[in-house]
Structures are given as C-alpha cells and as structure tokens.
Design an enzyme around this catalytic site. Structure first.
Site, mmCIF file in Angstrom:
data_model
loop_
_atom_site.group_PDB
_atom_site.id
_atom_site.type_symbol
_atom_site.label_atom_id
_atom_site.label_comp_id
_atom_site.label_asym_id
_atom_site.label_seq_id
_atom_site.Cartn_x
_atom_site.Cartn_y
_atom_site.Cartn_z
ATOM 1 N N TYR A 118 1.072 -1.316 -0.069
ATOM 2 C CA TYR A 118 -0.008 0.060 0.053
ATOM 3 C C TYR A 118 1.073 1.305 0.043
ATOM 4 C CZ TYR A 118 -4.529 -2.202 0.588
ATOM 5 O OH TYR A 118 -5.780 -2.770 0.271
ATOM 6 N N THR A 161 -0.933 -2.477 -4.678
ATOM 7 C CA THR A 161 -2.627 -2.329 -4.935
ATOM 8 C C THR A 161 -3.094 -0.981 -5.517
ATOM 9 O OG1 THR A 161 -2.558 -3.981 -3.257
ATOM 10 C CG2 THR A 161 -4.690 -2.823 -3.867
HETATM 11 C C1 LIG Z 1 -10.113 -9.611 5.212
HETATM 12 C C2 LIG Z 1 -9.440 -8.979 3.604
HETATM 13 C C3 LIG Z 1 -8.408 -8.168 3.799
HETATM 14 C C4 LIG Z 1 -7.771 -7.969 2.638
HETATM 15 N N1 LIG Z 1 -6.519 -7.068 2.680
HETATM 16 C C5 LIG Z 1 -5.794 -6.772 1.459
HETATM 17 C C6 LIG Z 1 -4.920 -5.909 1.593
HETATM 18 O O1 LIG Z 1 -4.302 -5.591 2.719
HETATM 19 N N2 LIG Z 1 -4.311 -5.810 0.545
HETATM 20 C C7 LIG Z 1 -4.705 -6.205 -0.859
HETATM 21 O O2 LIG Z 1 -4.103 -5.707 -1.711
HETATM 22 N N3 LIG Z 1 -5.815 -6.857 -0.884
HETATM 23 C C8 LIG Z 1 -6.374 -7.098 0.529
HETATM 24 N N4 LIG Z 1 -7.506 -7.912 0.140
HETATM 25 C C9 LIG Z 1 -8.072 -8.486 -1.024
HETATM 26 C C10 LIG Z 1 -7.437 -9.894 -1.522
HETATM 27 O O3 LIG Z 1 -6.398 -9.533 -1.687
HETATM 28 C C11 LIG Z 1 -8.238 -10.418 -2.691
HETATM 29 O O4 LIG Z 1 -8.065 -9.522 -3.782
HETATM 30 C C12 LIG Z 1 -9.525 -10.746 -2.331
HETATM 31 O O5 LIG Z 1 -9.759 -11.184 -0.950
HETATM 32 C C13 LIG Z 1 -9.941 -12.072 -3.444
HETATM 33 O O6 LIG Z 1 -11.277 -12.285 -3.254
HETATM 34 P P1 LIG Z 1 -11.834 -13.745 -2.354
HETATM 35 O O7 LIG Z 1 -11.680 -13.329 -0.927
HETATM 36 O O8 LIG Z 1 -13.162 -13.692 -2.784
HETATM 37 O O9 LIG Z 1 -10.879 -14.848 -2.689
HETATM 38 C C14 LIG Z 1 -8.320 -8.407 1.302
HETATM 39 C C15 LIG Z 1 -9.354 -9.202 1.360
HETATM 40 C C16 LIG Z 1 -9.954 -9.455 2.601
HETATM 41 C C17 LIG Z 1 -10.964 -10.489 2.585
HETATM 42 O O1 LIG Z 2 -9.634 -4.793 4.142
HETATM 43 C C1 LIG Z 2 -9.370 -4.786 3.079
HETATM 44 O O2 LIG Z 2 -9.583 -5.330 2.192
HETATM 45 C C2 LIG Z 2 -7.939 -4.129 2.901
HETATM 46 O O3 LIG Z 2 -7.417 -3.947 2.180
HETATM 47 C C3 LIG Z 2 -7.274 -3.033 3.990
HETATM 48 C C4 LIG Z 2 -7.357 -1.751 3.614
HETATM 49 C C5 LIG Z 2 -6.909 -0.586 4.555
HETATM 50 C C6 LIG Z 2 -6.393 -1.057 5.785
HETATM 51 C C7 LIG Z 2 -6.533 -2.411 6.146
HETATM 52 C C8 LIG Z 2 -6.867 -3.230 5.188
#
Ligand SMILES: Cc1cc2nc3c(=O)[nH]c(=O)nc-3n(C[C@H](O)[C@H](O)[C@H](O)COP(=O)(O)O)c2cc1C
Ligand SMILES: O=C(O)C(=O)c1ccccc1
Length: 355
Positions: free
Chosen positions: A129, A155
């Site tokens: 990020y 991202t």
């Molecule tokens: C709880 C949670 C936290 C996530 N945190 C991030 C993150 O910190 N950075 C990021 O690029 N994507 C984050 N994502 C998105 C995931 O990398 C991914 O794109 C997404 O979960 C894929 O879909 P799925 O959960 O249906 O497999 C997060 C997703 C979830 C569910």
């Molecule tokens: O929760 C999320 O999907 C995520 O990517 C995120 C964004 C900012 C802070 C913490 C998590």
C-alpha cells in the site's frame, strides 16, 4: 459450488470468530453486488473438454517470474490475519510453504514481516500500500526486499478504503499492536492516531509509483486491482512486470465487474508481456480451471484461506489450498488436460451475453 472443506471452514469461522471480525473478513463494499456476483461469475462459463488423453498424472507445477511453484493456487494478500488466529500471517506463510504455493504478504500484516519471511522459508511476494508517508512505504519495501520478497504487488484499487456496510463505521477497530506492528519503528515518537494517518493509502498516487518501487527495491512490480485491458497496458508501459485482475474481493468499488468477466480482455491486452494473475470468488477447482484456461498464470484466494486459518491455523489454511489444488487436478483430468500448458481458451465457452 463451494468445496466442502472450504464451506466447513467458513461455517466454523462464522461460529467461532467474534462477530465483528467475521464481518470484517466476509463483507464487501456498498450493497455487496460485486461480492455476490463474483463467485457466481465463474460458474457462468461452460467447458469443452478433450477426450482420450493420457491424464494418469496431472502436473500442476508452474513458474511465476522465474520461480517454480507446485500449484497455481496462491494466497492473496489479506490484512490482519492475527484477528483470525494467534499465529496469523505466520500460519498462512507456513501453509503456503507446505503446499508449495505462492504467499503474498499484506502491508497490513499483523506479524513482523521478517518473522513472516522466516515462516514462508521460500518464495513470497510483498503487497504494497502506497502510504501517505512515502518514507514509511519505502522503509517497509526495503525491509521486505531485505527479508527476501521476490516481487512487489502494488494495490491500485484502494486510493481510499471501500465502505463496508456490515462493519460498524467504515472500518473494524483494529488494535494498534496489530495495525502498527510493521510500522512503529519507522514512526518513532508519533502518537498512534498520527501514525495511523501517516500509514493511510495516499489517494494522490499515480502509475509512476511502479517505477519508484522498482527503483527503491530492484524487484519486479505487479499492479493489483486491474479490470480493463487498457489499464493493464498502462501499468506495463509504466514498468510493471505483470498485473493481478481483481476487484479486491468486492471490498472496494461495488458494481465493479466480476474478475471472471474482466480476465479475458486483460489477457488479450497484455499479450504475453507479463503474467496475469487473478483473484475474486475462486471457490473450486472448476473456478481455477476457467481462470487458467482464460490465460491466468495463477489464481489467488483470499477468504477461503482466512476461514481455514480461523478454523485450524496453518493446518486449516493448508487444507484450503490443498482442497482447491486437488479439485483442480481432478477437473483437469476430466477436461483432458495433463498439465497447465494444455489449458487454453478453446476449453471455455464464455457466458452467452458476454456478461
Ligand atoms: C479480510 C481481507 C483483507 C484484505 N486485505 C488486503 C490487503 O491488505 N491488500 C490487498 O491488496 N488486498 C487485500 N484484500 C483483497 C484480497 O487480496 C483479494 O483481492 C480478495 O480477497 C480476493 O477475493 P476472495 O476473498 O473472494 O478470494 C483483502 C481481502 C480480505 C477478504
Ligand atoms: O480490508 C481490506 O480489504 C484492505 O485491503 C485494507 C485496507 C486498508 C487497511 C486495512 C485493510
């Protein structure tokens, strides 16, 4: 549609996690249209199997940016895994090592990333990020590189954080020791609120961030959150080594197109210039098969791994990855494909309307 072990993990996680933590992981942005459509979209493709091929062994090995993996099923970056299980990211990294899968560690990891790297004990990538405090971003990226990250995944779909209805306020209240564990040493002296502000995503970031990340790290950079062919080309032109087709699991822009329906256009536009990975709603070997046949180099899974982690730590997370990989091998055999190289778009009939 969802594999049984995955469903069981989900149900157990829902029963055992504090409700606000479950909702944080499960929820999507807005009315959750993208979240809902995402899983169904994979099931709208139909298959055109080949027959009488030798599928006595199905080889799932693959190579991503020069690194070999046992399976194209990989772990998507997900924040704050310690809320799901005390071992958090360490358990998920161990699970990926056990299954020979790629592990992508989030900037919002809740365990120190050097410890995560040690637990991964093999190839892993770091999700970036781009935070308001550029020095903070740079410091974290340098630490990730020093700890052995083989690529950065920046991202692009989160200039501001999506508003999730099911989560009270706009975000779950994450304890400072989780939120800042990787950041505090770079923010010495700042009170927690100011530290969190410095660590917010910078909404003014442009595609130039790709070149900057390459410069400071010497690592290949992929852009995550791409849903259009022209945008993928723009990222590659800016120096990206590849892209991840994703709408962030439906957590950012509600009504964004499901990844399944964006993938083919992006693969066409990228035209072999770099790997195209995909995530979002992948819950079965058939979902993986469609993604790989459409040209994805790997498929990332987010929530299923988190549910596995919540249900049974590293063992649960590994079980989720293994279930998807085994199911993929099974449906590849039924499709007449003995290796990933034998998967191609001719195996897939897209939805009749294109959407
Ligand atoms: C709880 C949670 C936290 C996530 N945190 C991030 C993150 O910190 N950075 C990021 O690029 N994507 C984050 N994502 C998105 C995931 O990398 C991914 O794109 C997404 O979960 C894929 O879909 P799925 O959960 O249906 O497999 C997060 C997703 C979830 C569910
Ligand atoms: O929760 C999320 O999907 C995520 O990517 C995120 C964004 C900012 C802070 C913490 C998590």
């Amino acid at each position: 549609m969802t594999l049984l072990p995955l469903q069981a993990h989900h149900d157990q996680a829902q029963e055992t996690l504090p409700p606000e933590v479950y909702e944080y992981y499960a929820s999507g942005a807005g009315a959750e249209l993208t979240l809902q459509e995402q899983e169904q979209a994979w099931a709208r493709f139909r298959l055109r199997p080949r027959v009488l091929r030798d599928v006595s062994t199905v080889d799932l090995t693959t190579t991503l940016l020069g690194t070999p993996f046992s399976s194209p099923v990989a772990v998507a970056p997900a924040a704050f895994q310690q809320l799901a299980h005390p071992d958090g990211e360490l358990a998920v990294a161990r699970a990926a090592r056990a299954t020979g899968s790629l592990y992508v560690c989030s900037t919002r990891a809740s365990r120190p990333l050097e410890d995560v790297a040690a637990a991964a004990d093999g190839p892993w990538w770091f999700q970036v990020y781009n935070m308001r405090d550029r020095d903070l971003t740079a410091a974290l990226v340098r630490r990730a590189a020093a700890a052995g990250a083989r690529a950065l995944v920046v991202t692009g779909d989160t200039p501001v954080v999506g508003i999730k209805r099911r989560v009270s306020g706009t975000r779950i209240s994450v304890p400072d020791d989780s939120y800042l564990v990787n950041l505090e040493r770079h923010l010495a002296g700042l009170p927690a609120t100011a530290a969190r502000a410095a660590a917010e995503q910078d909404p003014s970031a442009t595609v130039d961030v790709v070149g900057w990340l390459r410069e400071i790290s010497d690592l290949p950079v992929l852009v995550k959150g791409v849903l259009r062919g022209d945008e993928a080309v723009r990222c590659l032109d800016a120096g990206a080594a590849g892209v991840v087709v994703s709408n962030h699991g439906g957590r950012q822009l509600d009504r964004a197109v499901p990844s399944a329906l964006a993938l083919a256009e992006v693969v066409r536009a990228v035209d072999g210039r770099g790997p195209v990975l995909v995530d979002g709603g992948v819950r079965s070997g058939l979902d993986c098969l469609v993604a790989l046949a459409l040209g994805a180099a790997a498929v990332l899974v987010g929530r299923p791994v988190v549910w596995g982690l919540a249900a049974d730590g590293a063992t649960g997370a590994a079980a989720a990855l293994t279930a998807l990989t085994d199911d993929l091998a099974h449906v590849m055999a039924l499709t007449g494909a003995a290796s990933l190289a034998e998967l191609d778009p001719s195996l897939v009939v897209p939805p009749a309307t294109g959407w």
